[in-house]
Design an enzyme around this catalytic site. Structure first.
Site, mmCIF file in Angstrom:
data_model
loop_
_atom_site.group_PDB
_atom_site.id
_atom_site.type_symbol
_atom_site.label_atom_id
_atom_site.label_comp_id
_atom_site.label_asym_id
_atom_site.label_seq_id
_atom_site.Cartn_x
_atom_site.Cartn_y
_atom_site.Cartn_z
ATOM 1 N NE ARG A 138 2.294 1.351 -48.559
ATOM 2 C CZ ARG A 138 1.588 2.247 -47.700
ATOM 3 N NH1 ARG A 138 1.569 2.114 -46.401
ATOM 4 N NH2 ARG A 138 1.553 3.362 -48.127
ATOM 5 N N GLY A 199 -3.492 10.436 -45.410
ATOM 6 C CA GLY A 199 -3.744 11.413 -44.543
ATOM 7 C C GLY A 199 -5.272 11.902 -44.609
ATOM 8 C CD GLU A 201 -8.626 7.405 -43.481
ATOM 9 O OE1 GLU A 201 -7.653 7.216 -43.749
ATOM 10 O OE2 GLU A 201 -9.774 7.271 -44.032
ATOM 11 C CB THR A 258 -3.960 10.596 -49.789
ATOM 12 O OG1 THR A 258 -4.910 9.703 -49.164
ATOM 13 C CG2 THR A 258 -4.273 11.989 -49.153
ATOM 14 C CG ASP A 323 -10.827 3.982 -45.234
ATOM 15 O OD1 ASP A 323 -10.386 4.466 -46.020
ATOM 16 O OD2 ASP A 323 -10.334 3.425 -44.426
ATOM 17 C CE LYS A 350 -8.842 0.192 -46.901
ATOM 18 N NZ LYS A 350 -8.920 1.371 -46.056
ATOM 19 C CD1 TRP A 413 -1.940 -1.768 -46.052
ATOM 20 C CD2 TRP A 413 -0.181 -2.378 -47.344
ATOM 21 N NE1 TRP A 413 -1.233 -1.917 -45.499
ATOM 22 C CE2 TRP A 413 -0.106 -2.711 -46.008
ATOM 23 C CE3 TRP A 413 0.802 -2.695 -48.132
ATOM 24 C CZ2 TRP A 413 1.062 -3.137 -45.411
ATOM 25 C CZ3 TRP A 413 1.859 -3.109 -47.621
ATOM 26 C CH2 TRP A 413 2.022 -3.437 -45.951
ATOM 27 C CB ALA A 563 -4.170 -0.254 -41.078
ATOM 28 C CG MET A 665 1.226 6.510 -27.311
ATOM 29 S SD MET A 665 0.408 5.818 -26.208
ATOM 30 C CE MET A 665 -0.585 7.062 -25.467
HETATM 31 CA CA CA Z 1 -8.292 5.631 -45.826
#
Ligand code: CA
Length: 707
Positions: A138, A199, A201, A258, A323, A350, A413, A563, A665
């Site tokens: 970002r 991180g 998740e 985080t 989340d 969120k 975000w 995301a 990937m």
């Molecule tokens: Ca999250």
């Protein structure tokens, strides 16, 4: 020498200085005074949110509601890798510093786009398997001649602003075996470079670190959740936080929290604000079986920037398990509240509420819904706690539960803009629900396992009738929110629900990149569309504006990623284009034209469906668990997997097990066996076949006229 000659000489010297600014890199002598001066001087974009108050509001008026229709392309540059671009470019003294995929840093002449230097930190491409949302970044921070970037692999790197050569580099991760990543932009406050990470998740413990800007020496570190209580706590704040956790495992899971994006700073109060993320794992009954608020998850925390000492916190969602991180941008503003001028902090995270806090004390002043919310009915302003609904605690009922907003948030975000003169905040609103389901059998698996979320993925993507409801109700808008009146001022529905960051200017303008590929300028007071242009891509990050030698520019990073790709198709994909990463810049009467990207391969018929249904069902589970984060959770990949070329079908196993690391990937050879890959492929063939049947009669490739 006569007076005229002196004047001529002075003019010549000034002109030479301007010419030097036009061609070469500059020392970039940003300091606190300069960042504060930017509140009223719109020339530079010296810090991530433009100033410490992170309002993303520019006082420039050369481009305004009367002439914005004359905007034309000034320049564009293509970045190295075709992935998401989330950068907010920093502009100082006519030089733009931007980041691209894989944490690359670029310096361009901000008026012409001439490349000045480039720095590639050579991030290990396998690191992307530890990133929730691709190798995005970002942006940088600029301070006293140095440019700072947080690389995906945890290094904080200081570069010489003149040539992009590294000056120092430190590893900021406390445990390289855990799946930490950096995607956020550093901030510099009082000579300290502040950086967190992501991180949550994947099983990590959150913290933010402060490094000396000159030497790279660690000055302090603030943990956001307590570690093993059998060891000494790092701070009194951690001893306090530990009382809100229960069980004997949270430190094994990591706890989460985080600090992956937002930070703001109030120089008068000398308070640094950090936004703390969601819990790890998501389900509280796995993380903290006896309940508890689990501080400082989902909280705004105020710290002393010199020491990292805790001052206050406000927890948006006690015991967070959806989340819902409090990591969205924190706008600092002065507002009249009940007749008294208050120093406030505004956050639109969120959770689906616009939060206004007293930023001196952390007291909640207001929390108002701006979109569909079903996890809470509202807030008790006396206690500052949400009034949760019955169904919100899905880990207690153990049932798959549809809740609004989803893990993508009522607003994610993507940067927001706030006009301090009108009190209007501008942001993308997303109405999307999601099914939450706990996996009560989950145990911590370490590494980068998605099972570390303790969510039941097949249940989350199951329930066709709930999925149909989610699809039916999914929509989004650009919202102008009146922070003083606590209500929507105006709202513009978007063709695709997700939209990018916003920029507000004193020229009565709001700029926003839409997911359908248009960069749009709206009248800030009415929402009327005044100018739009297709960028053939998406602009999830922040549009910025600046001025070089009297000419105002508007700049944005273009590149679909992060995301969202798995959840929503973007305009470029829908129109059949590839997704090059670019920076593009406009000015009044610019004569350039943004060239269209290459076309994607036309959709081709999938191979025949021959697999037994049991193997397809196994494929559903494996896809949801390992692939869905990037390619779409259970929907067969809206992004690209239903348009796979014949050679990808033929080499499917090699692609999955070997990875396509340059494309971002990673290889899945540690996670999947050959039979697993076959099952995933069978599922994708079934999805593509079903989609093709559904679309029968619809042209598969848009014609040139339709684009
Ligand atoms: Ca999250």
């Amino acid at each position: 020498m006569r007076m005229n000659a002196w004047i001529s000489l002075a003019v010549a010297v000034l002109a030479w200085g301007a010419a030097a600014a036009a061609i070469g890199a500059r020392p970039a002598d940003v300091d606190a005074a300069r960042i504060r001066r930017a509140e009223t001087d719109g020339r530079d974009w010296p810090s991530h949110g433009r100033t410490y108050s992170e309002q993303r509001y520019s006082p420039l008026t050369q481009i305004n509601d009367g002439n914005v229709a004359r905007l034309g392309l000034a320049w564009t540059q293509t970045l190295d890798y075709e992935r998401g671009v989330e950068t907010t470019p920093i502009v100082v003294d006519g030089v733009m510093y931007a980041t691209g995929p894989w944490s690359l840093v670029y310096a361009f002449a901000a008026d012409t786009g001439k490349p000045l230097w480039k720095f590639d930190p050579q991030v290990d491409r396998e690191r992307s398997i530890r990133a929730c949302c691709g190798p995005v970044n970002r942006g940088v921070a600029v301070w006293q001649g140095k440019v700072y970037v947080g690389a995906l692999d945890g290094r904080l790197i200081a570069l010489d602003a003149r040539d992009g050569k590294p000056v120092w580099s430190v590893q900021t991760f406390i445990d390289l075996t855990r799946s930490y990543t950096i995607t956020g932009a550093p901030r510099v406050v009082k000579g300290k470079v502040l950086i967190g990470n992501g991180g949550a998740e994947l099983g990590v413990r959150g913290y933010v670190s402060a490094y000396d800007a000159g030497s790279g020496k660690l000055k302090w570190r603030f943990f956001t959740v307590p570690g093993d209580p059998g060891k000494p706590f790092e701070s009194p704040a951690m001893a306090m936080a530990a009382k809100t956790w229960s069980g004997d495992q949270w430190w094994t899971w990591g706890g989460g929290g985080t600090v992956w994006d937002a930070m703001s700073y109030d120089p008068e109060l000398d308070l640094l604000y950090i936004g703390v993320g969601n819990g790890s794992p998501w389900s509280r009954n796995k993380r903290s079986p006896g309940g508890g608020d689990n501080l400082f998850l989902s909280s705004v925390v105020a710290l002393r920037p010199d020491s990292g000492e805790y001052v206050w916190h406000f927890q948006l969602a006690p015991g967070e398990q959806w989340d819902y991180p409090a990591t969205a941008q924190m706008v600092l503003a002065d507002l009249p509240v009940d007749g008294v001028r208050r120093k406030v902090l505004i956050q639109v995270p969120k959770h689906g509420f616009v939060y206004v806090l007293d930023r001196k004390t952390g007291k909640l002043l207001s929390a108002d819904k701006f979109t569909k919310v079903t996890w809470a009915t509202g807030y008790d302003l006396k206690t500052g706690r949400p009034q949760e609904t019955e169904e919100a605690d899905y880990t207690r009922t153990g049932k798959p539960t549809l809740l609004y907003p989803s893990m993508l948030g009522g607003h994610n975000w993507n940067p927001i803009a706030y006009n301090p003169n009108t009190g209007l905040a501008y942001f993308g609103e997303l109405q999307a629900g999601a099914i939450y389901a706990v996996d009560n059998n989950a145990t911590f698996r370490g590494g980068n396992s998605r099972f570390n979320m303790a969510q039941n993925f097949p249940a989350m993507v199951g329930a066709p009738e709930l999925q149909a409801q989610i699809e039916r109700e999914r929509r989004g808008s650009l919202m102008a929110w009146d922070v003083r009146a606590k209500k929507v001022a105006w709202q513009v529905e978007q063709k695709l629900p997700i939209s990018g960051g916003t920029l507000a200017t004193a020229g009565n303008l709001v700029f926003q990149g839409a997911a359908d590929g248009r960069l749009v300028a709206y009248a800030a007071d009415s929402g009327k569309v005044l100018w739009e242009i297709t960028t053939y891509g998406s602009m999830p990050g922040g549009t910025v504006t600046y001025s070089v030698r009297g000419q105002q520019y508007v700049a944005v990073g273009i590149g679909w990623g992060g995301a969202f790709p798995g959840m929503f198709a973007d305009g470029a994909v829908l129109a059949g284009y590839t997704n090059p990463s670019r920076i593009a810049v406009w000015r009044l009467d610019g004569q350039g034209k943004l060239p269209p990207p290459a076309l994607r391969q036309a959709k081709v018929a999938p191979p025949p469906m021959t697999a037994p249904i049991e193997r397809v069902m196994l494929g559903v589970t494996l896809f949801a668990t390992h692939c869905g984060f990037c390619h779409g959770p259970g929907f067969g990949g809206k992004q690209d997997l239903d348009t796979m070329a014949p050679d990808i079908h033929e080499n499917f196993s090699a692609v999955v097990l070997g990875g396509r690391v340059n494309a971002g990937m990673p290889s899945f050879h540690e996670q999947l066996k050959a039979d697993d890959v076959q099952a995933i492929h069978d599922f994708l063939i079934m999805q593509a076949t079903m989609r093709k049947a559904k679309e029968a009669g619809v042209p598969q490739q848009a014609t040139e006229a339709q684009r």
